[in-house]
Design a protein around this motif. Structure first.
Motif, PDB file in Angstrom:
ATOM      1  N   PRO A  53     -84.351 105.498  51.926  1.00  0.00           N
ATOM      2  CA  PRO A  53     -83.405 104.402  51.670  1.00  0.00           C
ATOM      3  C   PRO A  53     -83.105 104.201  50.183  1.00  0.00           C
ATOM      4  O   PRO A  53     -81.978 103.855  49.825  1.00  0.00           O
ATOM      5  CB  PRO A  53     -84.121 103.188  52.265  1.00  0.00           C
ATOM      6  CG  PRO A  53     -84.977 103.744  53.350  1.00  0.00           C
ATOM      7  CD  PRO A  53     -85.448 105.080  52.840  1.00  0.00           C
ATOM      8  N   GLU A  54     -84.089 104.463  49.323  1.00  0.00           N
ATOM      9  CA  GLU A  54     -83.874 104.275  47.885  1.00  0.00           C
ATOM     10  C   GLU A  54     -82.800 105.215  47.345  1.00  0.00           C
ATOM     11  O   GLU A  54     -82.183 104.942  46.300  1.00  0.00           O
ATOM     12  CB  GLU A  54     -85.174 104.492  47.111  1.00  0.00           C
ATOM     13  CG  GLU A  54     -86.312 103.556  47.526  1.00  0.00           C
ATOM     14  CD  GLU A  54     -87.056 104.053  48.756  1.00  0.00           C
ATOM     15  OE1 GLU A  54     -87.642 105.144  48.735  1.00  0.00           O
ATOM     16  OE2 GLU A  54     -87.015 103.317  49.766  1.00  0.00           O
ATOM     17  N   ASP A  55     -82.592 106.350  48.025  1.00  0.00           N
ATOM     18  CA  ASP A  55     -81.591 107.308  47.557  1.00  0.00           C
ATOM     19  C   ASP A  55     -80.169 106.773  47.666  1.00  0.00           C
ATOM     20  O   ASP A  55     -79.243 107.337  47.064  1.00  0.00           O
ATOM     21  CB  ASP A  55     -81.686 108.615  48.363  1.00  0.00           C
ATOM     22  CG  ASP A  55     -82.992 109.360  48.125  1.00  0.00           C
ATOM     23  OD1 ASP A  55     -83.635 109.094  47.095  1.00  0.00           O
ATOM     24  OD2 ASP A  55     -83.365 110.187  48.981  1.00  0.00           O
ATOM     25  N   LEU A  56     -79.981 105.717  48.440  1.00  0.00           N
ATOM     26  CA  LEU A  56     -78.630 105.186  48.638  1.00  0.00           C
ATOM     27  C   LEU A  56     -78.019 104.647  47.348  1.00  0.00           C
ATOM     28  O   LEU A  56     -76.802 104.504  47.251  1.00  0.00           O
ATOM     29  CB  LEU A  56     -78.645 104.089  49.706  1.00  0.00           C
ATOM     30  CG  LEU A  56     -78.933 104.568  51.134  1.00  0.00           C
ATOM     31  CD1 LEU A  56     -79.146 103.389  52.060  1.00  0.00           C
ATOM     32  CD2 LEU A  56     -77.802 105.457  51.647  1.00  0.00           C
ATOM     33  N   GLN A  57     -78.852 104.359  46.343  1.00  0.00           N
ATOM     34  CA  GLN A  57     -78.316 103.888  45.063  1.00  0.00           C
ATOM     35  C   GLN A  57     -77.487 104.967  44.374  1.00  0.00           C
ATOM     36  O   GLN A  57     -76.696 104.676  43.468  1.00  0.00           O
ATOM     37  CB  GLN A  57     -79.461 103.444  44.155  1.00  0.00           C
ATOM     38  CG  GLN A  57     -80.411 104.559  43.768  1.00  0.00           C
ATOM     39  CD  GLN A  57     -81.574 104.069  42.931  1.00  0.00           C
ATOM     40  OE1 GLN A  57     -81.367 103.348  41.959  1.00  0.00           O
ATOM     41  NE2 GLN A  57     -82.787 104.429  43.325  1.00  0.00           N
ATOM     42  N   VAL A  99     -72.204 111.836  60.980  1.00  0.00           N
ATOM     43  CA  VAL A  99     -73.551 112.398  61.062  1.00  0.00           C
ATOM     44  C   VAL A  99     -74.535 111.265  60.777  1.00  0.00           C
ATOM     45  O   VAL A  99     -74.390 110.546  59.781  1.00  0.00           O
ATOM     46  CB  VAL A  99     -73.750 113.528  60.028  1.00  0.00           C
ATOM     47  CG1 VAL A  99     -75.199 114.022  60.037  1.00  0.00           C
ATOM     48  CG2 VAL A  99     -72.785 114.666  60.296  1.00  0.00           C
ATOM     49  N   PRO A 100     -75.534 111.070  61.645  1.00  0.00           N
ATOM     50  CA  PRO A 100     -76.540 110.043  61.339  1.00  0.00           C
ATOM     51  C   PRO A 100     -77.440 110.496  60.204  1.00  0.00           C
ATOM     52  O   PRO A 100     -77.822 111.667  60.121  1.00  0.00           O
ATOM     53  CB  PRO A 100     -77.320 109.908  62.651  1.00  0.00           C
ATOM     54  CG  PRO A 100     -77.115 111.207  63.357  1.00  0.00           C
ATOM     55  CD  PRO A 100     -75.763 111.719  62.955  1.00  0.00           C
ATOM     56  N   VAL A 101     -77.760 109.582  59.296  1.00  0.00           N
ATOM     57  CA  VAL A 101     -78.675 109.877  58.188  1.00  0.00           C
ATOM     58  C   VAL A 101     -79.772 108.818  58.181  1.00  0.00           C
ATOM     59  O   VAL A 101     -79.607 107.726  58.703  1.00  0.00           O
ATOM     60  CB  VAL A 101     -77.940 109.923  56.829  1.00  0.00           C
ATOM     61  CG1 VAL A 101     -76.919 111.049  56.809  1.00  0.00           C
ATOM     62  CG2 VAL A 101     -77.256 108.597  56.530  1.00  0.00           C
ATOM     63  N   LEU A 102     -80.903 109.184  57.602  1.00  0.00           N
ATOM     64  CA  LEU A 102     -82.051 108.273  57.500  1.00  0.00           C
ATOM     65  C   LEU A 102     -82.474 107.736  58.875  1.00  0.00           C
ATOM     66  O   LEU A 102     -82.914 106.591  59.006  1.00  0.00           O
ATOM     67  CB  LEU A 102     -81.720 107.103  56.562  1.00  0.00           C
ATOM     68  CG  LEU A 102     -81.357 107.460  55.119  1.00  0.00           C
ATOM     69  CD1 LEU A 102     -80.878 106.218  54.369  1.00  0.00           C
ATOM     70  CD2 LEU A 102     -82.546 108.085  54.404  1.00  0.00           C
ATOM     71  N   THR A 127     -79.800 114.555  48.405  1.00  0.00           N
ATOM     72  CA  THR A 127     -79.223 113.883  47.257  1.00  0.00           C
ATOM     73  C   THR A 127     -79.977 114.243  45.992  1.00  0.00           C
ATOM     74  O   THR A 127     -81.206 114.214  45.947  1.00  0.00           O
ATOM     75  CB  THR A 127     -79.267 112.366  47.459  1.00  0.00           C
ATOM     76  OG1 THR A 127     -78.450 112.053  48.587  1.00  0.00           O
ATOM     77  CG2 THR A 127     -78.738 111.623  46.251  1.00  0.00           C
ATOM     78  N   THR A 128     -79.264 114.555  44.949  1.00  0.00           N
ATOM     79  CA  THR A 128     -79.867 114.791  43.634  1.00  0.00           C
ATOM     80  C   THR A 128     -78.985 114.172  42.570  1.00  0.00           C
ATOM     81  O   THR A 128     -77.782 113.942  42.788  1.00  0.00           O
ATOM     82  CB  THR A 128     -80.001 116.305  43.327  1.00  0.00           C
ATOM     83  OG1 THR A 128     -78.698 116.909  43.422  1.00  0.00           O
ATOM     84  CG2 THR A 128     -80.930 116.977  44.327  1.00  0.00           C
ATOM     85  N   GLY A 129     -79.544 113.900  41.435  1.00  0.00           N
ATOM     86  CA  GLY A 129     -78.747 113.377  40.339  1.00  0.00           C
ATOM     87  C   GLY A 129     -78.437 111.916  40.482  1.00  0.00           C
ATOM     88  O   GLY A 129     -79.116 111.182  41.169  1.00  0.00           O
ATOM     89  N   THR A 130     -77.363 111.494  39.854  1.00  0.00           N
ATOM     90  CA  THR A 130     -76.991 110.082  39.849  1.00  0.00           C
ATOM     91  C   THR A 130     -75.716 109.869  40.648  1.00  0.00           C
ATOM     92  O   THR A 130     -75.003 110.804  40.960  1.00  0.00           O
ATOM     93  CB  THR A 130     -76.770 109.609  38.398  1.00  0.00           C
ATOM     94  OG1 THR A 130     -75.723 110.393  37.832  1.00  0.00           O
ATOM     95  CG2 THR A 130     -78.039 109.739  37.594  1.00  0.00           C
ATOM     96  N   LYS A 131     -75.466 108.607  40.925  1.00  0.00           N
ATOM     97  CA  LYS A 131     -74.278 108.229  41.701  1.00  0.00           C
ATOM     98  C   LYS A 131     -73.028 108.561  40.908  1.00  0.00           C
ATOM     99  O   LYS A 131     -72.901 108.248  39.737  1.00  0.00           O
ATOM    100  CB  LYS A 131     -74.336 106.736  42.000  1.00  0.00           C
ATOM    101  CG  LYS A 131     -73.181 106.217  42.835  1.00  0.00           C
ATOM    102  CD  LYS A 131     -73.407 104.755  43.133  1.00  0.00           C
ATOM    103  CE  LYS A 131     -72.285 104.182  43.969  1.00  0.00           C
ATOM    104  NZ  LYS A 131     -72.527 102.784  44.286  1.00  0.00           N
ATOM    105  N   LYS A 132     -72.072 109.195  41.607  1.00  0.00           N
ATOM    106  CA  LYS A 132     -70.837 109.570  40.937  1.00  0.00           C
ATOM    107  C   LYS A 132     -69.868 108.409  40.898  1.00  0.00           C
ATOM    108  O   LYS A 132     -69.870 107.588  41.780  1.00  0.00           O
ATOM    109  CB  LYS A 132     -70.179 110.749  41.668  1.00  0.00           C
ATOM    110  CG  LYS A 132     -70.986 112.032  41.584  1.00  0.00           C
ATOM    111  CD  LYS A 132     -70.240 113.173  42.262  1.00  0.00           C
ATOM    112  CE  LYS A 132     -71.010 114.476  42.200  1.00  0.00           C
ATOM    113  NZ  LYS A 132     -70.306 115.571  42.849  1.00  0.00           N
TER     114      LYS A 132
END
Length: 328
Positions: A187-191, A262-265, A323-328
């Motif tokens: 869930p933290e990756d959603l940022q 597509v379902p995620v998490l 997910t990698t990196g920062t939010k675009k």
């Protein structure tokens, strides 16, 4: 000897009770299928007959006076007694017939209930269904609703209820979005992602996203790129590649089956509270209500088929990078 009540005065009491419950002449008129001016004139005549001021009127609001508040409580008791008389008479008939008024949240009404109504009518051709959809919390007794479908914990009340099924709220995204931005693993990756959120029409509040991480609950309101106030619009936006959004499984399942979502998490998905049917005590013996409740139990089986669609999709192998990196 007690003076008998006139039809005109009784009509005024009904109009007054509806206006007091809804907070406006316009809403009361809509519920009674008459014009707002007819409601206003009827209530004015009642005030003249009683020698009381029932409302304090302004350009923006309709507020009960102290005398109006007291009369409103008594009027509701009168209307409930009248409904009991009608329902008792209707219960004498063994065959379901007449009009049944049903209230439901918009997504359940449009996605599940409305498509099933023709089948209900085939089984019970003498029953007419009046379906009311929306996010507003409906007072069944005051508005003459026979059955309502609600989601979530029910407040203490005198309503009868029957739990139908549960659904999950999960996160979804389109395959093209995930291919371009990666798949969140926690869930933290959603940022790092564009999020699409839902705003409740009744309260104006943004939906808080809830995930389960073992025994721990993760709850937050995301920094959303897009906010909409209709559940169906959420899935349309994310299916078009607008980001990651939360949706109930019964809304998202058709999109998942067509490969649009597509379902995620999924391993963090939280259960939705039970979908419940409620109806007033006065409708207990109504053949039409009994028939409709039985039909709802078929329509909302447990386990729910839409949950199975999401679970099966989650098991399919995915070739989308995390997910990698920062939010675009």
């Amino acid at each position: 000897m007690t003076e008998s009540i006139s039809l005109e005065r009784l009509t005024g009491i009904v109009a007054f009770a509806r206006a007091a419950s809804h907070g406006s002449f316009t809403a009361a008129a809509r519920s009674l299928s008459v014009s707002p001016s007819a409601v206003s004139k009827t209530i004015q005549r009642l005030e003249q007959q009683l020698g009381l001021r029932l409302f304090t009127r302004t350009t923006r609001s309709l507020v009960l006076t102290p005398e109006g508040r007291e009369l409103h409580e008594r009027a509701l008791h009168l209307l409930r007694a009248a409904e009991d008389v009608v329902q008792s008479a209707a219960a004498v008939r063994a065959e379901p017939s007449g009009t049944i008024k049903v209230a439901a949240p918009l997504p359940i009404g449009t996605r599940l209930l409305a498509p099933a109504l023709p089948e209900f009518r085939r089984r019970y051709p003498k029953v007419q269904v009046d379906l009311r959809l929306g996010d507003r919390f409906v007072n069944l007794v005051e508005e003459g609703i026979d059955v309502a479908i609600r989601i979530g914990d029910l407040p203490d009340s005198n309503l009868l209820s029957r739990g139908l099924t549960s659904a999950k709220v999960s996160a979804f995204a389109s395959p093209t979005y995930l291919a371009a931005r990666g798949t969140p693993q926690r869930p933290e990756d959603l940022q790092h992602h564009d999020c699409v959120n839902f705003r409740y029409q009744a309260s104006g509040q943004l939906m808080r996203w809830v995930f389960k991480a073992g025994s721990r609950t993760v709850e937050f309101t995301p920094d959303a790129a897009i906010v909409v106030d209709v559940s169906d619009a959420v899935v349309e936006v994310i299916a078009a590649g607008g980001g990651i959004g939360m949706s109930a499984s019964f809304i998202a399942a058709p999109y998942v089956e067509r490969g649009l979502l597509v379902p995620v998490l999924t391993e963090f998905a939280a259960h939705m509270p039970t979908i419940t049917a409620v109806w007033p005590e006065s409708r207990r013996a109504s053949p039409s209500v009994k028939a409709f409740i039985g039909f709802l139990e078929e329509l909302f089986p447990s386990p729910a088929p839409w949950d199975a669609v999401i679970a099966n999709a989650a098991l399919r192998p995915k070739h989308i990078p995390p997910t990698t990196g920062t939010k675009k």
